[in-house]
Design an enzyme around this catalytic site. Sequence first.
Site, PDB file in Angstrom:
ATOM      1  N   MET A  19       7.168  -1.813  -5.133  1.00 12.88           N
ATOM      2  CA  MET A  19       8.483  -2.099  -5.695  1.00 12.88           C
ATOM      3  C   MET A  19       9.281  -3.099  -4.883  1.00 12.88           C
ATOM      4  O   MET A  19      10.329  -3.557  -5.335  1.00 12.88           O
ATOM      5  CB  MET A  19       9.289  -0.805  -5.831  1.00 12.88           C
ATOM      6  CG  MET A  19       8.689   0.189  -6.795  1.00 12.88           C
ATOM      7  SD  MET A  19       9.607   1.730  -6.832  1.00 12.88           S
ATOM      8  CE  MET A  19      11.139   1.177  -7.587  1.00 12.88           C
ATOM      9  N   ASP A  30       0.690   8.280  -6.406  1.00 13.51           N
ATOM     10  CA  ASP A  30       0.050   7.174  -5.684  1.00 13.51           C
ATOM     11  C   ASP A  30      -0.533   7.651  -4.358  1.00 13.51           C
ATOM     12  O   ASP A  30      -0.360   7.011  -3.320  1.00 13.51           O
ATOM     13  CB  ASP A  30       1.058   6.043  -5.450  1.00 13.51           C
ATOM     14  CG  ASP A  30       0.367   4.725  -5.117  1.00 13.51           C
ATOM     15  OD1 ASP A  30      -0.804   4.543  -5.532  1.00 13.51           O
ATOM     16  OD2 ASP A  30       0.973   3.878  -4.445  1.00 13.51           O
ATOM     17  N   VAL A  68       9.499  -3.896   2.740  1.00 12.89           N
ATOM     18  CA  VAL A  68       9.875  -2.837   3.665  1.00 12.89           C
ATOM     19  C   VAL A  68      10.166  -3.464   5.031  1.00 12.89           C
ATOM     20  O   VAL A  68       9.358  -4.225   5.562  1.00 12.89           O
ATOM     21  CB  VAL A  68       8.771  -1.773   3.803  1.00 12.89           C
ATOM     22  CG1 VAL A  68       9.237  -0.633   4.715  1.00 12.89           C
ATOM     23  CG2 VAL A  68       8.381  -1.225   2.425  1.00 12.89           C
TER      24      VAL A  68
END
Length: 251
Positions: free
Chosen positions: A67, A179, A70
């Site tokens: 998404m 996931d 990080v």
Amino acid sequence: MKIKCPHCQKVTELEHVDHGSNVECICHQKFIIDQSTITEEYSEIDSRIPDFIGQYPITGFIGFGGMGKVYKGIHPNLGMPVAIKALRMEYVTDRASCDRFVKSAKICAKINHPNIVRVYDCGYDNANVYLVMEYIGGGSAQTILDREGSIDSTRAAVIMQKVCAGLIEAGKLGIVHRDIKPENIMFTEDGTGKILDLGLATIYGDQRIGKESITVSLTSLGTPQYMSPEQAIDATNCDSRADIYSIGVTL
């Protein structure tokens, strides 16, 4: 930066990668990023690492998630390191997707279990929607596989027992991870295994999450070889049995 595969000689641009990182080329060969494989240290694909996200000073780049990006940051009051996930722009521009992301983060923050990465904070900050998590510095199960080639069966069973314990706790809140894979099993410096990245998680039975929602578009960002058949067909209606399937494949 631009890197060249020493096996097939293909040149690829990667954003915010570090020297010493292990990468896999499209030719399926793995190699380490070093002076022999870097052709250009900085390329147009790179973007500046932000100084702050929300109230959190950013100290480095960790990597990419399905998404978004990080980063490593510092908690401004406690002084401890944290990991901060910032959503990709295509999600930031969709207010409904942002709201679901924040709502999911608030639910995941309720989980306090030694085998799940803690969620500390989330919010909106100009061009960013972000999630603040516990920083885990001991690498992942995938890191061990890349380094050692395999994991002893007894050790693997112990690791997955901890993963199961964490997922049982998440399941009490109706959370399906969706996931589970070696990359999402992280280790603290003392070797404690923790489940990472509830970013693809869905709250099972939430009728507001429909087939046109972000949860479906994110399915393709998972890892197909670890998916149960029912998750691949319809991720909105899979339950904890999908995680059990992924646990088996991972083990």
